[in-house]
Design an enzyme around this catalytic site. Structure first.
Site, PDB file in Angstrom:
ATOM      1  N   ASN A 260      -4.623 -17.031  -1.570  1.00 21.32           N
ATOM      2  CA  ASN A 260      -4.836 -18.327  -2.227  1.00 21.32           C
ATOM      3  C   ASN A 260      -3.517 -19.133  -2.209  1.00 21.32           C
ATOM      4  OD1 ASN A 260      -3.432 -16.637  -4.028  1.00 21.32           O
ATOM      5  ND2 ASN A 260      -3.991 -17.998  -5.691  1.00 21.32           N
ATOM      6  N   CYS A 262      -0.941 -19.925  -4.166  1.00 20.72           N
ATOM      7  CA  CYS A 262       0.389 -19.426  -4.610  1.00 20.72           C
ATOM      8  C   CYS A 262       0.636 -17.990  -4.185  1.00 20.72           C
ATOM      9  CB  CYS A 262       0.516 -19.625  -6.111  1.00 20.72           C
ATOM     10  SG  CYS A 262       0.310 -21.356  -6.587  1.00 20.72           S
ATOM     11  N   GLU A 264      -0.747 -15.071  -4.631  1.00 13.66           N
ATOM     12  CA  GLU A 264      -0.906 -13.857  -5.428  1.00 13.66           C
ATOM     13  C   GLU A 264      -2.240 -13.146  -5.194  1.00 13.66           C
ATOM     14  OE1 GLU A 264      -0.842 -16.883  -6.515  1.00 13.66           O
ATOM     15  OE2 GLU A 264      -2.217 -17.266  -8.167  1.00 13.66           O
TER      16      GLU A 264
END
Ligand code: ADP
Length: 559
Positions: A260, A262, A264
């Site tokens: 995704n 960012c 993570e």
């Protein structure tokens, strides 16, 4: 109960007409607890539990859950990954799907690695292909337009494999700082590439459709180019594809190609994931000597049930997303307030003790979360793709293919008034706009309490913090300066150490920026990249102080 900053954020986008924060937490708790009813549980009791952990700021779900629970189209997940195939129809179908996800408050990740390289022949038209980077610009423009009507500005992640023929263009595209502002870029790094870098060999760039070698490049030159660009402006990040895929809990369903926005949450095509975070600043034992693990366990168990219920109560923006998400039922519970916790316990972030504690906390949370997921499986059944998963021949049935993820918690940490994710404090003071446009400096409350308790809050210290956001130029003792060191004062290897320690005990991935002082060299960045790879991180992002003209966060305040 809530800080002024928190109220500003909530008023801007989270609270409905006439809604108070209490009412918001009840809205979310009631909507999510409804799932208990169809699983034969106690809805009222669950609702009260969910309200308590949220209103007590011990746990918060990701923003889309707070914003959208109880709406007609209650899209509650932050993370999505969509596939991009090598045909014009597919590329634009996915763009449409991404627009719908952005509109609902979700962020999207894509791999552009399957798209044929620039200059390749297109059989149907006899024209020449424009390549993956050209489509990135199209996606970026669409995101920009959709953001006008959406709950928040869209966020995207684009991955290109390191062996794609257009990789150099991808690595350097953001040299022009005006482009692709709605995208984070990561290079999909393979073990084969890292081996070629280590041995200073050449590396084959291959055509994604035919698998044929298009040209050979010196691996180290490519690696140095990534480091040089990241040194210049923080991008690209690296996404370690083989490391990520070794941890795939459902290899029978497919492979990970992208995370995704960012980074993570690596996901399979069309999967979505709901995140939530425990606020560690609220988990300090009564005697102040460590964590209250019983309390933490209680919050983790409730949070896991909450997140599993969200999957059942969620509105899915596409049938394919519903299908993929319901097949694995992934949830991502993580932490925030880690830096606050270290200060409260008088431990420097940059220390072995702190790194061991990060590992202990995540080991505990993942173990407790997994146990709760197994309990849920006993009552509600395991996730449908359990047969064939890694659990089938290890611990047995679980309700969720993954249980832990460490998110940036950019907004929810403001709501909870704690430090974000597993990041150290960026500054010890921040500027606050008050009525009349005046700017006031506020010292971080955890820092204030720490100094106050020890009788160290002199006028000089207060002044230094407000002016510089740091205590490095004060006469405070070495240990105090270590405990209150800010992100750029902490040695980069400690950042990587925390990232790796957290990753070791986290199912999905960990969002964390390795902050670097302004003076580091591109070679230092390359070393950080190698270290992150060798220590088992799934990805790494660096940020060199002052490297972008416009820094989002400004250390300290101008007096
Ligand atoms: P929050 O604190 O608001 O819950 P985080 O900062 O933890 O969110 O980000 C978690 C994930 O939420 C990101 O990785 C991304 O997938 C998604 N996200 C964050 N900001 C946005 C945004 N502006 N638009 C769309 N998705 C976003």
């Amino acid at each position: 109960m809530l800080s002024g900053e928190a109220m500003t954020v909530l008023n801007a986008r989270y609270l409905r007409e006439g809604e108070t924060p209490e009412k918001m937490f009840w809205r979310v708790a009631e909507y999510v607890a409804e799932a208990e009813a169809f699983h034969g549980g106690d809805k009222q009791a669950a609702c009260q539990e969910y309200y308590d952990i949220m209103a007590g700021l011990e746990f918060l779900p990701n923003s889309p859950t707070l914003m959208n629970a109880g709406r007609k189209q209650a899209q509650m997940a932050a993370c999505f990954v969509l596939p991009v195939d090598d045909s014009l129809g597919d590329i634009f179908d996915t763009l449409k799907h991404a627009a719908l996800i952005h509109q609902s408050g979700g962020g999207t990740g894509f791999s552009f690695s399957r798209i044929r390289p620039k200059g390749d022949r297109i059989s149907g038209t006899n024209g020449l292909a424009s390549g993956p980077v050209s489509f990135l610009h199209v996606y970026d423009a669409a995101t920009e337009v959709v953001r006008q009507g959406a709950v928040r500005r869209g966020a995207n992640m684009a991955v290109l494999r390191v062996d794609h023929p257009d990789i150099e263009e991808f690595i350097t595209v953001k040299r022009d700082r005006t482009v692709l502002n709605n995208f984070n870029l990561s290079v999909g790094i393979t073990d084969a590439f890292m081996a070629a870098v280590a041995q200073d060999r050449s590396f084959a760039l291959v055509h994604p459709r035919t698998g044929r070698t298009v040209r050979q490049v010196p691996a180290r030159r490519l690696f140095d180019l990534m480091a040089a660009m990241a040194w210049e402006n923080g991008e690209p990040g690296l996404f370690f594809l083989d490391t990520v895929n070794r941890a795939n809990p459902t290899p029978h369903l497919g492979i990970f190609e992208a995370p995704n926005p960012c980074s993570e949450q690596p996901l399979l095509a069309y999967e979505s994931c709901v995140l939530g975070s425990v606020n560690l600043a609220k988990m300090v034992a009564a005697d102040g000597q460590g964590l209250d693990y019983d309390r933490l366990s209680g919050v983790v168990r409730r949070a896991v049930r909450f997140l599993d219920n969200v999957i059942d109560r969620n509105w899915y923006p596409l049938p394919a997303v519903a299908e993929a998400t319901l097949r694995t039922r992934k949830i991502g519970l993580g932490i925030m307030g880690l830096a606050d916790l270290f200060i409260m316990l008088d431990i420097p972030y940059g220390s072995k003790q702190a790194v061991l504690l990060t590992a202990d906390i995540m080991r505990f949370i993942t173990a407790e979360a997994r146990r709760e997921s197994a309990r849920l499986a006993a009552k509600r059944g395991p996730f449908p793709a359990y047969p064939g998963s890694i659990y089938e021949h290890s611990i047995g049935p679980v309700r969720n293919a993954t249980v832990t993820t460490i998110a940036p918690t950019g907004t929810i940490s403001i709501i909870a008034n704690c430090s974000s994710g597993i990041e150290p404090l960026f500054a010890l003071a921040f500027s606050r706009h008050v009525l009349g446009g005046q700017v006031l400096a506020s010292i971080n409350p955890t820092v204030l309490a720490y100094l106050d308790k020890r009788g160290l809050l002199t006028a000089d210290v207060e002044e230094a913090i407000k002016r510089q956001g740091s205590v490095r130029n004060t006469g405070l003792a070495y240990h105090v300066k270590q405990v209150l060191a800010t992100a750029h004062e902490i040695r980069p290897v400690w950042h990587v150490a925390h990232l790796a320690a957290a990753q070791r005990y986290t199912d999905n991935a960990v969002s964390k920026t390795v902050n670097l002082p302004h003076k580091v060299t591109p070679q230092d960045v390359a070393r950080i990249f190698s270290l992150a790879y060798r220590s088992g991180c799934k990805g790494v992002t660096v940020y060199r102080d002052g490297s972008r003209n416009q820094q989002v966060l400004v250390q300290g305040v101008a007096a």
